[in-house]
Motif scaffolding. Structure first.
Motif, PDB file in Angstrom:
ATOM      1  N   GLN A   3       1.527   6.080 -11.467  1.00 45.39           N
ATOM      2  CA  GLN A   3       2.006   5.167 -12.506  1.00 45.39           C
ATOM      3  C   GLN A   3       3.439   4.725 -12.219  1.00 45.39           C
ATOM      4  OE1 GLN A   3       0.186   3.716 -14.838  1.00 45.39           O
ATOM      5  NE2 GLN A   3      -1.591   4.834 -14.014  1.00 45.39           N
ATOM      6  N   GLY A   4       4.233   5.647 -11.673  1.00 47.41           N
ATOM      7  CA  GLY A   4       5.579   5.276 -11.263  1.00 47.41           C
ATOM      8  C   GLY A   4       5.572   4.245 -10.145  1.00 47.41           C
ATOM      9  N   LEU A   5       4.637   4.391  -9.218  1.00 49.67           N
ATOM     10  CA  LEU A   5       4.512   3.422  -8.124  1.00 49.67           C
ATOM     11  C   LEU A   5       4.141   2.041  -8.656  1.00 49.67           C
ATOM     12  CD1 LEU A   5       2.637   5.586  -5.478  1.00 49.67           C
ATOM     13  CD2 LEU A   5       4.819   4.438  -5.102  1.00 49.67           C
ATOM     14  N   LEU A   6       3.230   1.996  -9.611  1.00 46.04           N
ATOM     15  CA  LEU A   6       2.829   0.714 -10.200  1.00 46.04           C
ATOM     16  C   LEU A   6       4.013   0.024 -10.864  1.00 46.04           C
ATOM     17  CD1 LEU A   6      -0.609   1.763 -11.702  1.00 46.04           C
ATOM     18  CD2 LEU A   6      -0.267  -0.061 -10.026  1.00 46.04           C
ATOM     19  N   ALA A   7       4.867   0.822 -11.505  1.00 42.95           N
ATOM     20  CA  ALA A   7       6.040   0.242 -12.169  1.00 42.95           C
ATOM     21  C   ALA A   7       7.035  -0.299 -11.156  1.00 42.95           C
ATOM     22  CB  ALA A   7       6.703   1.296 -13.064  1.00 42.95           C
ATOM     23  N   ARG A   8       7.190   0.387 -10.031  1.00 39.71           N
ATOM     24  CA  ARG A   8       8.176  -0.029  -9.019  1.00 39.71           C
ATOM     25  C   ARG A   8       7.649  -1.118  -8.094  1.00 39.71           C
ATOM     26  NH1 ARG A   8       8.556   5.492  -8.665  1.00 39.71           N
ATOM     27  NH2 ARG A   8       7.706   5.574  -6.551  1.00 39.71           N
ATOM     28  N   VAL A  64       0.863  -1.177   0.000  1.00 45.36           N
ATOM     29  CA  VAL A  64       0.000   0.000   0.000  1.00 45.36           C
ATOM     30  C   VAL A  64       0.899   1.227   0.000  1.00 45.36           C
ATOM     31  CG1 VAL A  64      -1.737   1.326   1.264  1.00 45.36           C
ATOM     32  CG2 VAL A  64      -1.870  -1.178   1.211  1.00 45.36           C
ATOM     33  N   ALA A  65       0.647   2.135  -0.925  1.00 41.11           N
ATOM     34  CA  ALA A  65       1.447   3.366  -1.019  1.00 41.11           C
ATOM     35  C   ALA A  65       0.752   4.498  -0.283  1.00 41.11           C
ATOM     36  CB  ALA A  65       1.653   3.749  -2.476  1.00 41.11           C
ATOM     37  N   ASP A  99       3.189  -5.473  -6.909  1.00 38.03           N
ATOM     38  CA  ASP A  99       2.204  -6.017  -5.966  1.00 38.03           C
ATOM     39  C   ASP A  99       1.361  -4.928  -5.309  1.00 38.03           C
ATOM     40  OD1 ASP A  99       4.227  -4.897  -4.413  1.00 38.03           O
ATOM     41  OD2 ASP A  99       4.054  -6.420  -2.826  1.00 38.03           O
ATOM     42  N   LEU A 100       1.336  -3.724  -5.887  1.00 35.77           N
ATOM     43  CA  LEU A 100       0.578  -2.610  -5.302  1.00 35.77           C
ATOM     44  C   LEU A 100      -0.915  -2.955  -5.282  1.00 35.77           C
ATOM     45  CD1 LEU A 100       1.240   0.321  -4.268  1.00 35.77           C
ATOM     46  CD2 LEU A 100       0.388   1.122  -6.475  1.00 35.77           C
ATOM     47  N   VAL A 101      -1.520  -2.835  -4.082  1.00 29.45           N
ATOM     48  CA  VAL A 101      -2.947  -3.161  -3.944  1.00 29.45           C
ATOM     49  C   VAL A 101      -3.767  -1.989  -3.411  1.00 29.45           C
ATOM     50  CG1 VAL A 101      -2.620  -5.647  -3.675  1.00 29.45           C
ATOM     51  CG2 VAL A 101      -2.515  -4.156  -1.645  1.00 29.45           C
ATOM     52  N   GLY A 102      -3.096  -0.927  -2.932  1.00 26.19           N
ATOM     53  CA  GLY A 102      -3.834   0.196  -2.378  1.00 26.19           C
ATOM     54  C   GLY A 102      -3.034   1.479  -2.431  1.00 26.19           C
ATOM     55  N   VAL A 103      -3.764   2.616  -2.485  1.00 31.04           N
ATOM     56  CA  VAL A 103      -3.148   3.940  -2.470  1.00 31.04           C
ATOM     57  C   VAL A 103      -3.914   4.807  -1.485  1.00 31.04           C
ATOM     58  CG1 VAL A 103      -2.663   6.028  -3.789  1.00 31.04           C
ATOM     59  CG2 VAL A 103      -2.374   3.799  -4.866  1.00 31.04           C
ATOM     60  N   GLU A 116      -7.978   5.334 -16.278  1.00 25.94           N
ATOM     61  CA  GLU A 116      -7.544   5.373 -17.677  1.00 25.94           C
ATOM     62  C   GLU A 116      -6.611   4.212 -18.017  1.00 25.94           C
ATOM     63  OE1 GLU A 116      -5.793   9.173 -18.268  1.00 25.94           O
ATOM     64  OE2 GLU A 116      -7.680  10.272 -17.922  1.00 25.94           O
ATOM     65  N   SER A 117      -5.750   3.822 -17.059  1.00 25.83           N
ATOM     66  CA  SER A 117      -4.798   2.742 -17.312  1.00 25.83           C
ATOM     67  C   SER A 117      -5.408   1.361 -17.105  1.00 25.83           C
ATOM     68  CB  SER A 117      -3.573   2.896 -16.398  1.00 25.83           C
ATOM     69  OG  SER A 117      -3.938   2.716 -15.035  1.00 25.83           O
ATOM     70  N   GLY A 118      -6.616   1.312 -16.524  1.00 25.06           N
ATOM     71  CA  GLY A 118      -7.266   0.033 -16.259  1.00 25.06           C
ATOM     72  C   GLY A 118      -6.774  -0.663 -15.005  1.00 25.06           C
ATOM     73  N   ASP A 119      -5.980   0.048 -14.184  1.00 27.80           N
ATOM     74  CA  ASP A 119      -5.415  -0.569 -12.972  1.00 27.80           C
ATOM     75  C   ASP A 119      -6.314  -0.427 -11.749  1.00 27.80           C
ATOM     76  OD1 ASP A 119      -2.740  -1.478 -13.886  1.00 27.80           O
ATOM     77  OD2 ASP A 119      -2.463   0.652 -14.318  1.00 27.80           O
TER      78      ASP A 119
END
Length: 339
Positions: free
Chosen positions: A237-242, A187-188, A245-249, A265-268
């Motif tokens: 988007q940078g967090l998703l790349a790094r 979670v970020a 396993d990101l599941v929450g913000v 927009e990215s479908g994530d």
């Protein structure tokens, strides 16, 4: 509140050291200088005594001061200060509004020279040593400072008016954990400013709950990210790349709309839970459209009103009876987004 040496020095046009020597009856001080100090002291005593009378018909000059940072929330606060003119008039408050670049020591010192002419300050502070010094100087000059929305608890401010931001962060952590259930991942926590104490408190409360009750979730901090929509979208988007396993913000301040739009927009978004602050027309629509899962909010205009009342209560020497309620954190979900 008794007259302080700084107040006397400003009124007499001498240094604080000179005031101290006169009050100690130092015979080396020139008689005309000593007379000016004694006259200034007598006048200040008269003024402070009359100020404590609740029935005094004149109004109090209160400066509302926000930091000069890019923040939709602070723009909202500025608007609500302007829209509170009739409330302030009813309560004998003459408001003035300022934006100050508290990141600049010079600008803060320049503002302090203006601020001492006001009866009280209502302030959203940034956590810098010179901002604490500003509050200390106002306190010494008999100008009470009420911090609002974000506190500076180590300073000599007279009172803080706003939600308990650590509890708000803990509430966000609990909701994030409940929404994610048994899922394992990262979670970020995104904070727009490490100099705003409210965001630090929210981040602390959020991380405490995850560490105490949701050991399946790992949290990472992303401080000082841009609050504008484009900047917030790029950050997530940078967090998703790094963090695959990101599941929450969780956004402790602004930027939640840009984060939500970028994820949609990215479908994530389908695999992430998004929690943030400030219920606006835009975030209500995003709640309804499932782009945001939870929004935490506060009564901005009510807090502005209560801060003004707290300031004049101090000026009227109302001790122990501020009658300022602790505002509650409101929780908005899809089902009550337009309630």
């Amino acid at each position: 509140m008794p007259a302080t040496r700084m107040m006397i020095a400003r009124r007499a046009g001498v240094s604080v050291a000179t005031v101290d020597r006169v009050l100690r009856d130092d015979q080396a001080v020139r008689p005309e200088t000593a007379e000016r100090v004694h006259i200034a002291l007598a006048n200040l005593r008269d003024e402070r005594a009359s100020r404590g009378r609740p029935a005094k018909p004149n109004s109090f000059r209160v400066a509302f001061v926000l930091p000069q940072v890019n923040s939709r929330f602070l723009d909202h606060v500025e608007r609500d200060i302007a829209l509170s003119a009739s409330f302030f008039r009813e309560h004998r408050i003459t408001p003035s509004f300022y934006r100050c670049d508290f990141s600049s020591q010079r600008d803060t010192a320049t503002f302090a020279e203006q601020a001492v002419d006001y009866d009280a300050l209502v302030l959203v502070p940034l956590d810098y040593p010179w901002v604490e010094r500003l509050i200390e100087e106002m306190n010494e000059a008999g100008v009470p400072v009420v911090t609002v929305f974000s506190d500076l608890p180590s300073s000599r401010r007279a009172a803080y008016v706003g939600v308990d931001n650590r509890i708000a962060g803990r509430t966000a952590g609990l909701l994030m954990g409940r929404f994610l259930g048994a899922r394992i991942g990262t979670v970020a926590v995104l904070s727009a400013s490490s100099r705003l104490h409210d965001q630090l408190e929210r981040r602390t409360g959020f991380s405490q709950v995850l560490e105490e009750d949701f050991r399946n979730l790992r949290w990472v901090a992303e401080p000082d990210f841009a609050e504008d929509d484009d900047g917030a979208g790029l950050a997530v988007q940078g967090l998703l790349a790094r963090h695959p396993d990101l599941v929450g913000v969780y956004a402790t301040g602004g930027g939640i709309s840009g984060i939500a739009s970028s994820l949609m927009e990215s479908g994530d978004k389908a695999r992430l839970i998004v929690v943030g602050h400030e219920c606006t027309a835009e975030t209500r629509a995003q709640l309804s459209g499932r782009a945001i899962d939870v929004i935490l909010d506060q009564d901005v205009r009510g807090i502005v009103h209560w801060a003004g009342l707290a300031a004049i209560n101090f000026l009227n020497d109302v001790r122990g009876a501020l009658a300022i309620p602790t505002p509650e954190t409101r929780i908005y979900l899809r089902e009550n987004a337009h309630a």
